[in-house]
Design a protein around this motif. Structure first.
Motif, PDB file in Angstrom:
ATOM      1  N   UNK A  39      -3.576 -18.555 -64.344  1.00 33.37           N
ATOM      2  CA  UNK A  39      -4.369 -19.698 -63.889  1.00 33.37           C
ATOM      3  C   UNK A  39      -4.146 -19.986 -62.399  1.00 33.37           C
ATOM      4  N   UNK A  40      -5.199 -20.352 -61.710  1.00 32.64           N
ATOM      5  CA  UNK A  40      -5.187 -20.687 -60.275  1.00 32.64           C
ATOM      6  C   UNK A  40      -4.869 -19.495 -59.380  1.00 32.64           C
ATOM      7  N   UNK A  41      -4.814 -18.294 -59.944  1.00 35.29           N
ATOM      8  CA  UNK A  41      -4.557 -17.121 -59.095  1.00 35.29           C
ATOM      9  C   UNK A  41      -5.538 -16.008 -59.427  1.00 35.29           C
ATOM     10  N   UNK A  42      -5.668 -15.693 -60.702  1.00 37.03           N
ATOM     11  CA  UNK A  42      -6.591 -14.646 -61.115  1.00 37.03           C
ATOM     12  C   UNK A  42      -5.890 -13.496 -61.796  1.00 37.03           C
ATOM     13  N   UNK A  43      -6.579 -12.384 -61.904  1.00 35.13           N
ATOM     14  CA  UNK A  43      -6.026 -11.255 -62.638  1.00 35.13           C
ATOM     15  C   UNK A  43      -4.973 -10.515 -61.826  1.00 35.13           C
ATOM     16  N   UNK A  44      -3.841 -10.290 -62.499  1.00 36.02           N
ATOM     17  CA  UNK A  44      -2.703  -9.648 -61.866  1.00 36.02           C
ATOM     18  C   UNK A  44      -2.311  -8.443 -62.707  1.00 36.02           C
ATOM     19  N   UNK A  45      -1.990  -7.360 -62.079  1.00 38.88           N
ATOM     20  CA  UNK A  45      -1.548  -6.190 -62.820  1.00 38.88           C
ATOM     21  C   UNK A  45      -0.107  -5.861 -62.461  1.00 38.88           C
ATOM     22  N   UNK A  46       0.736  -5.857 -63.509  1.00 39.58           N
ATOM     23  CA  UNK A  46       2.137  -5.457 -63.335  1.00 39.58           C
ATOM     24  C   UNK A  46       2.249  -4.001 -63.777  1.00 39.58           C
ATOM     25  N   UNK A  47       2.958  -3.199 -63.024  1.00 40.38           N
ATOM     26  CA  UNK A  47       3.170  -1.813 -63.443  1.00 40.38           C
ATOM     27  C   UNK A  47       4.653  -1.475 -63.415  1.00 40.38           C
TER      28      UNK A  47
ATOM     29  N   UNK B 174      11.173 -23.993 -61.204  1.00 40.46           N
ATOM     30  CA  UNK B 174      10.306 -23.331 -62.190  1.00 40.46           C
ATOM     31  C   UNK B 174       8.977 -22.863 -61.612  1.00 40.46           C
ATOM     32  N   UNK B 175       8.693 -23.215 -60.364  1.00 40.32           N
ATOM     33  CA  UNK B 175       7.409 -22.835 -59.764  1.00 40.32           C
ATOM     34  C   UNK B 175       7.293 -21.313 -59.709  1.00 40.32           C
ATOM     35  N   UNK B 176       6.170 -20.815 -60.205  1.00 40.11           N
ATOM     36  CA  UNK B 176       5.991 -19.373 -60.339  1.00 40.11           C
ATOM     37  C   UNK B 176       5.729 -18.699 -58.987  1.00 40.11           C
ATOM     38  N   UNK B 177       6.387 -17.578 -58.767  1.00 37.06           N
ATOM     39  CA  UNK B 177       6.224 -16.805 -57.531  1.00 37.06           C
ATOM     40  C   UNK B 177       5.830 -15.375 -57.897  1.00 37.06           C
ATOM     41  N   UNK B 178       4.711 -14.938 -57.338  1.00 40.66           N
ATOM     42  CA  UNK B 178       4.289 -13.554 -57.539  1.00 40.66           C
ATOM     43  C   UNK B 178       4.531 -12.829 -56.229  1.00 40.66           C
TER      44      UNK B 178
ATOM     45  N   UNK C 113       1.248 -18.559 -48.143  1.00 38.35           N
ATOM     46  CA  UNK C 113       1.533 -19.751 -48.946  1.00 38.35           C
ATOM     47  C   UNK C 113       2.767 -20.449 -48.368  1.00 38.35           C
ATOM     48  N   UNK C 114       2.673 -21.754 -48.225  1.00 36.28           N
ATOM     49  CA  UNK C 114       3.811 -22.566 -47.788  1.00 36.28           C
ATOM     50  C   UNK C 114       4.133 -23.546 -48.915  1.00 36.28           C
ATOM     51  N   UNK C 115       5.390 -23.621 -49.262  1.00 36.59           N
ATOM     52  CA  UNK C 115       5.780 -24.572 -50.309  1.00 36.59           C
ATOM     53  C   UNK C 115       7.100 -25.231 -49.918  1.00 36.59           C
ATOM     54  N   UNK C 116       7.173 -26.554 -50.123  1.00 33.30           N
ATOM     55  CA  UNK C 116       8.400 -27.278 -49.817  1.00 33.30           C
ATOM     56  C   UNK C 116       9.168 -27.519 -51.116  1.00 33.30           C
ATOM     57  N   UNK C 117      10.349 -26.913 -51.213  1.00 37.44           N
ATOM     58  CA  UNK C 117      11.188 -27.099 -52.401  1.00 37.44           C
ATOM     59  C   UNK C 117      11.905 -28.441 -52.252  1.00 37.44           C
ATOM     60  N   UNK C 118      11.659 -29.343 -53.232  1.00 33.89           N
ATOM     61  CA  UNK C 118      12.203 -30.704 -53.106  1.00 33.89           C
ATOM     62  C   UNK C 118      13.102 -31.103 -54.256  1.00 33.89           C
ATOM     63  N   UNK C 119      12.916 -30.469 -55.415  1.00 28.20           N
ATOM     64  CA  UNK C 119      13.656 -30.949 -56.587  1.00 28.20           C
ATOM     65  C   UNK C 119      14.082 -29.788 -57.475  1.00 28.20           C
ATOM     66  N   UNK C 120      14.937 -30.117 -58.433  1.00 27.18           N
ATOM     67  CA  UNK C 120      15.395 -29.146 -59.404  1.00 27.18           C
ATOM     68  C   UNK C 120      14.204 -28.577 -60.188  1.00 27.18           C
TER      69      UNK C 120
ATOM     70  N   UNK D  52       1.693 -14.656 -54.289  1.00 24.59           N
ATOM     71  CA  UNK D  52       1.317 -16.069 -54.312  1.00 24.59           C
ATOM     72  C   UNK D  52       2.443 -16.960 -54.804  1.00 24.59           C
ATOM     73  N   UNK D  53       2.401 -18.228 -54.391  1.00 28.18           N
ATOM     74  CA  UNK D  53       3.246 -19.271 -54.976  1.00 28.18           C
ATOM     75  C   UNK D  53       2.281 -20.153 -55.760  1.00 28.18           C
ATOM     76  N   UNK D  54       2.427 -20.137 -57.098  1.00 33.04           N
ATOM     77  CA  UNK D  54       1.437 -20.785 -57.954  1.00 33.04           C
ATOM     78  C   UNK D  54       1.845 -22.227 -58.238  1.00 33.04           C
ATOM     79  N   UNK D  55       1.322 -23.134 -57.435  1.00 35.83           N
ATOM     80  CA  UNK D  55       1.560 -24.560 -57.679  1.00 35.83           C
ATOM     81  C   UNK D  55       0.507 -25.331 -56.901  1.00 35.83           C
ATOM     82  N   UNK D  56       0.058 -26.439 -57.477  1.00 38.26           N
ATOM     83  CA  UNK D  56      -1.010 -27.202 -56.811  1.00 38.26           C
ATOM     84  C   UNK D  56      -0.536 -27.776 -55.474  1.00 38.26           C
ATOM     85  N   UNK D  57       0.799 -27.882 -55.270  1.00 41.47           N
ATOM     86  CA  UNK D  57       1.308 -28.417 -54.012  1.00 41.47           C
ATOM     87  C   UNK D  57       1.550 -27.335 -52.968  1.00 41.47           C
ATOM     88  N   UNK D  58       1.391 -26.064 -53.323  1.00 40.53           N
ATOM     89  CA  UNK D  58       1.602 -25.034 -52.310  1.00 40.53           C
ATOM     90  C   UNK D  58       0.354 -24.939 -51.438  1.00 40.53           C
ATOM     91  N   UNK D  59       0.582 -24.787 -50.144  1.00 41.45           N
ATOM     92  CA  UNK D  59      -0.538 -24.738 -49.197  1.00 41.45           C
ATOM     93  C   UNK D  59      -0.904 -23.281 -48.955  1.00 41.45           C
TER      94      UNK D  59
END
Ligand SMILES: [Zn+2]
Length: 187
Positions: free
Chosen positions: A32-40, A76-80, A65-72, A164-171
């Motif tokens: 979701x919010x990224x699209x189709x990803x293929x892992x090999x 869990x924010x997903x990183x591809x 992608x820019x993301x500010x890590x603020x909390x524990x 990608x950094x998959x989170x609605x707060x990542x720019x």
């Protein structure tokens, strides 16, 4: 979530030349919010060669992608991170650049920090005193970030848009031509 898996048998291992021992396992996942990803995952049971990667099947434009890590919770924010992705954590002076044999993986912020921790820990065992001190300081900072007691910015740049950094707060934005040049001249 719609997952598809496949196995691609390859007759001859491109590394050791053995027959019938090399295969490529693939999984296509709609994220979701990224699209189709293929892992090999390519493996050879004869020479023990192993290589994993992840690519994005949609976009091929350079992205940042820019993301500010603020909390524990942010652990869990997903990183591809594809094999072509560069991760920067400026507050720690850390850059993970793609090199030869670079692997791609799907993880989360905590997973990225753990990888940095592993590198720093092995550095402490072998480095001279001055560098060891710096590595220890960085490890303490990572502890603070992990527990949500310190903030840190994480940047993920990929000239092919596979990471990608998959989170609605990542720019998210397009990479500038200058950024693409800097990334491609490094490797
Ligand atoms: Zn082989």
């Amino acid at each position: 979530m719609n997952k598809r898996e496949f196995i691609l048998p390859v007759e001859i291992c491109p590394i050791c030349g053995a027959k019938g021992t090399f295969q490529v396992f693939g999984r296509i996942d709609d994220i979701p919010y990224f699209g189709e990803t293929m892992e090999t995952l390519a493996t050879c049971s004869s020479c023990n060669f192993k290589h994993s990667d992840v690519t994005h099947l949609g976009e091929h434009e350079g992205t940042r992608y820019d993301f500010l890590i603020k909390s524990e919770e942010d652990m869990k924010v997903r990183v591809i991170r594809s094999s072509t992705g560069t991760i920067k954590i400026p507050g720690l002076g850390v850059t993970i650049s793609p090199g030869p044999g670079s692997q791609g993986y799907i993880t989360n912020i905590e997973g990225v920090l753990n990888r940095v921790k592993d590198v720093l820990t092995s550095l402490i065992e072998s480095a001279p005193a001055a560098r060891r001190k710096l590595a220890e300081k960085k490890l303490r900072k990572i502890e603070e970030i992990t527990q949500g007691r310190a903030r840190a910015k994480i940047i993920l740049m990929d000239p092919f848009g596979h990471s990608a950094i998959i989170d609605s707060r990542s720019k998210k934005r397009k990479l500038t031509r200058k950024e693409i040049e800097a990334l491609t001249s490094l490797s």
